[in-house]
Design a protein around this motif. Structure first.
Motif, mmCIF file in Angstrom:
data_model
loop_
_atom_site.group_PDB
_atom_site.id
_atom_site.type_symbol
_atom_site.label_atom_id
_atom_site.label_comp_id
_atom_site.label_asym_id
_atom_site.label_seq_id
_atom_site.Cartn_x
_atom_site.Cartn_y
_atom_site.Cartn_z
ATOM 1 N N HIS A 18 6.797 32.020 23.307
ATOM 2 C CA HIS A 18 6.758 33.382 23.840
ATOM 3 C C HIS A 18 7.522 34.352 22.940
ATOM 4 O O HIS A 18 7.124 35.511 22.795
ATOM 5 C CB HIS A 18 7.332 33.401 25.249
ATOM 6 C CG HIS A 18 6.435 32.774 26.268
ATOM 7 N ND1 HIS A 18 5.277 33.363 26.716
ATOM 8 C CD2 HIS A 18 6.513 31.586 26.924
ATOM 9 C CE1 HIS A 18 4.685 32.591 27.610
ATOM 10 N NE2 HIS A 18 5.416 31.501 27.749
ATOM 11 N N TRP B 127 3.922 36.942 27.542
ATOM 12 C CA TRP B 127 4.193 36.383 28.861
ATOM 13 C C TRP B 127 3.272 37.031 29.885
ATOM 14 O O TRP B 127 3.222 38.244 30.031
ATOM 15 C CB TRP B 127 5.656 36.628 29.224
ATOM 16 C CG TRP B 127 5.948 36.494 30.679
ATOM 17 C CD1 TRP B 127 6.227 37.507 31.554
ATOM 18 C CD2 TRP B 127 5.978 35.293 31.443
ATOM 19 N NE1 TRP B 127 6.436 37.003 32.809
ATOM 20 C CE2 TRP B 127 6.291 35.646 32.769
ATOM 21 C CE3 TRP B 127 5.775 33.949 31.127
ATOM 22 C CZ2 TRP B 127 6.405 34.705 33.777
ATOM 23 C CZ3 TRP B 127 5.893 33.022 32.131
ATOM 24 C CH2 TRP B 127 6.203 33.399 33.437
ATOM 25 N N GLN C 98 0.399 32.437 34.079
ATOM 26 C CA GLN C 98 1.369 31.411 33.723
ATOM 27 C C GLN C 98 2.346 31.068 34.849
ATOM 28 O O GLN C 98 3.268 30.307 34.649
ATOM 29 C CB GLN C 98 2.125 31.848 32.472
ATOM 30 C CG GLN C 98 1.209 31.904 31.256
ATOM 31 C CD GLN C 98 1.860 32.609 30.089
ATOM 32 O OE1 GLN C 98 1.586 33.756 29.817
ATOM 33 N NE2 GLN C 98 2.738 31.909 29.414
ATOM 34 N N VAL D 16 10.690 36.882 28.706
ATOM 35 C CA VAL D 16 9.960 35.754 29.258
ATOM 36 C C VAL D 16 10.690 35.303 30.515
ATOM 37 O O VAL D 16 11.924 35.286 30.562
ATOM 38 C CB VAL D 16 9.836 34.596 28.254
ATOM 39 C CG1 VAL D 16 11.190 33.980 27.930
ATOM 40 C CG2 VAL D 16 8.887 33.527 28.789
ATOM 41 N N ASN D 17 9.929 35.002 31.550
ATOM 42 C CA ASN D 17 10.488 34.499 32.799
ATOM 43 C C ASN D 17 10.636 32.988 32.643
ATOM 44 O O ASN D 17 9.729 32.222 32.961
ATOM 45 C CB ASN D 17 9.540 34.846 33.956
ATOM 46 C CG ASN D 17 10.174 34.632 35.305
ATOM 47 O OD1 ASN D 17 11.268 34.100 35.419
ATOM 48 N ND2 ASN D 17 9.471 35.043 36.346
ATOM 49 N N VAL E 66 9.775 28.521 25.234
ATOM 50 C CA VAL E 66 10.500 29.782 25.060
ATOM 51 C C VAL E 66 10.234 30.339 23.664
ATOM 52 O O VAL E 66 9.970 31.538 23.483
ATOM 53 C CB VAL E 66 12.007 29.571 25.285
ATOM 54 C CG1 VAL E 66 12.788 30.843 24.927
ATOM 55 C CG2 VAL E 66 12.289 29.171 26.726
#
Length: 397
Positions: free
Chosen positions: A85, A376, A381, A47-48, A82
């Motif tokens: 995800h 993600w 997003q 996840v970014n 977080v």
């Protein structure tokens, strides 16, 4: 890590062009992979967690403030985001989850928020936890370990002799210091780079042997996906057979490393992705990448299953951070966590076709086999913000 070939042999293999000879090289790399890892796999998702506005000038990255590309912007995620995800990644079949942030460090506030996200993922999922947050000190490495991180990712990006062409603001020596701090904290290391940045074949071999000297647990290899507005945005995609060849060469140079392909593999390899798996991969980065879209998780799992490899997770993924023959598979059969979830008729959303007070039809056979998760998705997003041209010394020369 003791390579199986010399630099001279690697260079000779790098000159191969005939597809039949490349396939023979792939067979050799496949035997090396099976001898050391049997049918085990190591599938990762990311996840970014914080994106955009990076102060560094890495020539491949659209997030750099020096790039002319529109910048993907994303403030530091809340810990609960977080976890959301991470749960999606677990449902999609990932073994591990990497929480990534842009730049070469986090503020104290963002770091504390990051640690809380790690704690939530540790508590509520069965995923192995990886961090990628730029340069870190020994104290921060220890804090990551205390929160539940097991492996830290920090790439060298390219060969030392070519590094000055990639970035002028992030020192190569600083990357090595971060890797050392991670190791001293008792954490596993994940160190790789990017192919097709303009480096020579000799420099590809150089990078591989530099990685062998570092001896990381995991080696992620990216294939440049040229982003318009970046220093390397006008480069052509690498030839897919050339990419497969280098996957096999890297496997022979790094026989003991968990080896995976990450960014750019879909665009560069296309239909040759399954052949790249046979060239020695332990896994891939499943789903989407930092700012670009990837493949469907089911497609990724199928690529490995068609080679007879086991993509299911161990029940104690988190307790055993490296389930391969370097640390040993647990005894007993490997459970199919995703298959069990798909087969559960009581899972949320298993049958949403009937309204309140209506008589339900018998569930179709396919209903319990369908699982929808939201991984993600940078296309949905991230918000993009255009920025003015920012000249960089050396770019475009």
């Amino acid at each position: 890590m003791a390579p199986l070939i010399t630099p001279e042999e690697a260079l000779q293999l790098g000159e191969i062009e005939d597809h039949g000879e490349i396939e023979a090289l792939v067979e050799r790399a496949w035997r090396v992979r099976l001898e050391r890892f049997a049918d085990s796999t190591d599938m990762c998702s990311l996840v970014n967690a914080k994106s955009g506005g990076c102060a560094e000038d890495c020539g491949f990255c659209a997030q750099s403030r020096f790039a002319e590309a529109d910048t993907p912007m994303h403030a530091m995620m809340n810990p609960e985001q977080v976890l959301e995800h991470a749960l999606a990644a677990e449902a999609a079949g990932a073994h591990r989850f990497c929480m990534v942030t842009q730049g070469q460090g986090l503020s104290k506030r963002d770091f504390e928020k990051y640690l809380e996200g790690v704690r939530l993922v540790s508590k509520h999922t069965n995923l192995k936890r990886c961090a990628s947050i730029g340069h870190i000190s020994s104290a921060r490495a220890a804090a990551l370990k205390d929160a539940g991180i097991q492996r830290v990712h920090h790439n060298v990006e390219t060969a030392a002799s070519y590094y000055h062409e990639v970035t002028t603001t992030v020192r190569y020596e600083g990357r090595l210091r971060t890797i050392q701090a991670v190791r001293e904290a008792g954490l596993e290391t994940c160190v790789g780079g990017i192919l097709n940045l303009g480096e020579t074949r000799t420099q590809r071999v150089e990078m591989a042997f530099e990685l062998a000297a570092i001896d990381p647990t995991s080696v992620p290899i990216n294939l440049l996906n040229p982003r318009p507005g970046t220093k390397f945005g006008d480069r052509e995609l690498i030839d897919p057979w050339e990419a497969v060849k280098w996957v096999a060469i890297f496997r022979l140079i790094l026989p003991e490393a968990l080896f995976r392909l990450c960014g750019g593999r879909v665009e560069n390899l296309g239909e040759l992705q399954p052949l790249a798996v046979k060239a020695g991969l332990n896994g891939v980065m499943m789903g989407n990448f930092l700012t670009t879209l990837g493949a469907e998780p089911e497609q990724d799992r199928t690529m490995f299953e068609m080679r007879g490899l086991n993509v299911a997770r161990q029940p104690d993924n988190a307790a055993n951070p490296r389930p391969d023959n370097r640390s040993g598979w647990l005894s007993g059969e490997t459970p199919d966590v995703v298959g069990a979830l798909l087969a559960d008729p009581n899972r949320p959303g298993a049958d949403e076709r009937s309204g309140a007070g209506e008589e339900r039809d018998p569930p179709r056979a396919s209903t319990a086999r369908e699982l929808r998760v939201r991984l993600w998705d940078p296309s949905a997003q991230l918000r993009y913000r255009a920025k003015p041209r920012t000249p960089v010394a050396g770019w475009g020369d």
